[in-house]
Scaffold this active site. Sequence first.
Site, PDB file in Angstrom:
ATOM      1  N   CYS A  98       0.839  -1.207   0.000  1.00  0.00           N
ATOM      2  CA  CYS A  98       0.000   0.000   0.000  1.00  0.00           C
ATOM      3  C   CYS A  98       0.873   1.256   0.000  1.00  0.00           C
ATOM      4  O   CYS A  98       1.823   1.350   0.785  1.00  0.00           O
ATOM      5  CB  CYS A  98      -0.893  -0.006   1.241  1.00  0.00           C
ATOM      6  SG  CYS A  98      -1.874   1.486   1.460  1.00  0.00           S
ATOM      7  N   CYS A 117      -2.090   0.269   9.368  1.00  0.00           N
ATOM      8  CA  CYS A 117      -1.347  -1.006   9.327  1.00  0.00           C
ATOM      9  C   CYS A 117       0.009  -0.826   9.996  1.00  0.00           C
ATOM     10  O   CYS A 117       0.616   0.224   9.882  1.00  0.00           O
ATOM     11  CB  CYS A 117      -1.078  -1.440   7.889  1.00  0.00           C
ATOM     12  SG  CYS A 117      -2.516  -1.906   6.949  1.00  0.00           S
ATOM     13  N   CYS A 155      -6.035   2.393  -0.060  1.00  0.00           N
ATOM     14  CA  CYS A 155      -5.935   1.447   1.058  1.00  0.00           C
ATOM     15  C   CYS A 155      -6.290   0.036   0.598  1.00  0.00           C
ATOM     16  O   CYS A 155      -7.295  -0.174  -0.083  1.00  0.00           O
ATOM     17  CB  CYS A 155      -6.869   1.888   2.178  1.00  0.00           C
ATOM     18  SG  CYS A 155      -7.014   0.706   3.532  1.00  0.00           S
ATOM     19  N   GLU A 168     -25.916  -7.143  27.323  1.00  0.00           N
ATOM     20  CA  GLU A 168     -25.131  -6.149  26.590  1.00  0.00           C
ATOM     21  C   GLU A 168     -25.405  -4.760  27.151  1.00  0.00           C
ATOM     22  O   GLU A 168     -26.553  -4.383  27.368  1.00  0.00           O
ATOM     23  CB  GLU A 168     -25.479  -6.200  25.099  1.00  0.00           C
ATOM     24  CG  GLU A 168     -24.996  -5.041  24.264  1.00  0.00           C
ATOM     25  CD  GLU A 168     -23.490  -4.839  24.316  1.00  0.00           C
ATOM     26  OE1 GLU A 168     -23.062  -3.670  24.368  1.00  0.00           O
ATOM     27  OE2 GLU A 168     -22.742  -5.840  24.321  1.00  0.00           O
ATOM     28  N   ASP A 208     -17.222 -12.501  26.071  1.00  0.00           N
ATOM     29  CA  ASP A 208     -16.607 -11.805  24.933  1.00  0.00           C
ATOM     30  C   ASP A 208     -16.491 -10.324  25.288  1.00  0.00           C
ATOM     31  O   ASP A 208     -17.156  -9.472  24.700  1.00  0.00           O
ATOM     32  CB  ASP A 208     -17.462 -12.016  23.674  1.00  0.00           C
ATOM     33  CG  ASP A 208     -16.807 -11.445  22.424  1.00  0.00           C
ATOM     34  OD1 ASP A 208     -15.609 -11.114  22.477  1.00  0.00           O
ATOM     35  OD2 ASP A 208     -17.501 -11.320  21.397  1.00  0.00           O
ATOM     36  N   CYS A 221     -10.176 -10.166  22.847  1.00  0.00           N
ATOM     37  CA  CYS A 221      -9.473  -9.349  21.856  1.00  0.00           C
ATOM     38  C   CYS A 221      -8.221  -8.727  22.458  1.00  0.00           C
ATOM     39  O   CYS A 221      -7.502  -7.996  21.779  1.00  0.00           O
ATOM     40  CB  CYS A 221     -10.398  -8.264  21.302  1.00  0.00           C
ATOM     41  SG  CYS A 221     -11.027  -7.127  22.554  1.00  0.00           S
TER      42      CYS A 221
END
Length: 451
Positions: free
Chosen positions: A71, A80, A160, A336, A381, A408
Amino acid sequence: MRKGNEIELLVEGIEFPAKGFGFVDGLKVYAKNTFPGQKVFGRVTKKRKEYAEIRVSEVREKASYEEDQKCPHFGVCGGCSSQTIPYEKQLELKVEQVKDLFKEAEVPTGEFLGIETSPIQWEYRNKMEYTFGDEEKGGELTLGMHMKGKSFGIVNVDKCVLVDEDFRNILDTTVKYFREKGLPFYKIMPRTGYLRYLVVRKSVKTEEILVNLVTTTQIDFDLTEFTELIKGLNLKGKLKSIIHTESDALSEAVIPEKVNILYGDDFITENLLGLNFKISPFSFFQTNSLGAEKLYSIVRDFMGAADNKVVFDLYCGTGTIGQIAAGKASKVIGIELIEEAAMAANENAKLNGLNNCNFIAGDVAEVIKTVKDKPDIIILDPPRSGVHPKALDYVIKFNAPQIIYVSCNPKTLVTDLKVLETKGYEIEKTLLMDMFPNTPHVETVVKLNKK
C-alpha cells in the site's frame, strides 16, 4: 540516556501488542510497531530505571524477512503496522507474543491449538470510519486515517488495501465533492467546522453498502446533490443506504444526535453461518466478516454437545455468538451494555426464527445479579478492558461447568484466567484466530472446565 535523546536501536524481541525491544547500555528499550531484526532510530519519550521507550522516526534497516509494502500509504497512515511482514511470520509473531503473556502470568494454555488464519489477508474489512481533516495545517481537505505519530494530520487513503474498491471509490468521490464545495472540516479546538466523518459499511455475503456522512449542525447544507452523486457511482456492491448523522458532541466518537435517511434503509444485512444480521450505522459488528465466521465456528466447536443446555452470552453486542450458539442450546441469555445493540440482537433473533434467545440491555456486572436461570455454559466476549471484577465474581458464583472466553486483548485475558483458575476452573485448550491481518491484534479463544 535521557528523555529527548535520539538513539539507534536494534530490535531483538517483541511483546504484545507489537512492541519491539532491544537493549542500549544494558537498558531495555521499547519501540512500538517494530519487529525483531529491524534497526530503528527515534527519540526517547519515556525513561525509567527499568526501561525506556522511543518514538520511531526512521527504520534504518529492515529485517531480513521483510517484503515490499503493498500500500502506498504504509508508513504514513497509522492503520497497518505489519504490512511488510510476510503473513506466515505475522502469525508466528502473534503466537509468540500471546504464549509469552501466558508464560509470564504463569497461566497454562492447556492444549495449545495454534492460530487460525484469516480467510483473506487483504480487502477484508467490512467497515471504515474515515475522518475529515488536512494533512498539513491549512492544506487542502483530506479524508482518511490519522497520520502515524501525529495528533491531528489526516492522510487520504484512497488506495488502502484493507478494503475493496467500492470503499476507495466512495472515499475519493466524497473528498473531491466537498473540496469543490469549500466546506470546512470540524476542528476539535476551537470546536468549529462542519465535516466530521464518513463511515462506510459493506456486507460480504449480500454485498450491501451503507454510507453515513457525519457532520455538525453549524452549517445548513443541502445534501441532495451529494446523495445523487453517491447513488450514481459504478459500484460492485449494492448501495442500500445513505445516512446523514448530525452530531455536535465533544466526543471524537460518532454519537448520533440526529439521524436523517437520505436514501434507502437505515441498515444493511450480513449473513454469518446461515444466519442474517441487520447492521445499523452504529452497530458493533466484527470488521472481518469471513474471519468472524471462523471465530464463531471455533466457539461453537468448543461448546461441544449443548442440547438441553442453558448458555449465557455476556458482552453479547448484537448477539452474533449467542444466536450461532442457539442452534445447539435449549436457551440463550445475552447481556449487553448498549441498549441499541441488545434491541438489535432481539430483532435479529426474531429475524432468524430463534425463539430460545433473550438479550437484555444493561451493565453485565449489574444485570447478571438478577438472572434466575442457571447456566451450563458461559461465553465471555468482553471489551479490551476484560471482564469487570464484579461481573467476574458473579460468573464464578454461577458455578457453570464450562466457560468459553473470547478475548481481543490477551493481556487482560491472562489476568482474568488467573482469577478463574484460583476459583476452580481448569483451562482445557487455547486457540488463536487472526481476525486482523497486517495489524498487531489477535483474538484468543479459551475453553475452561470446572474441576
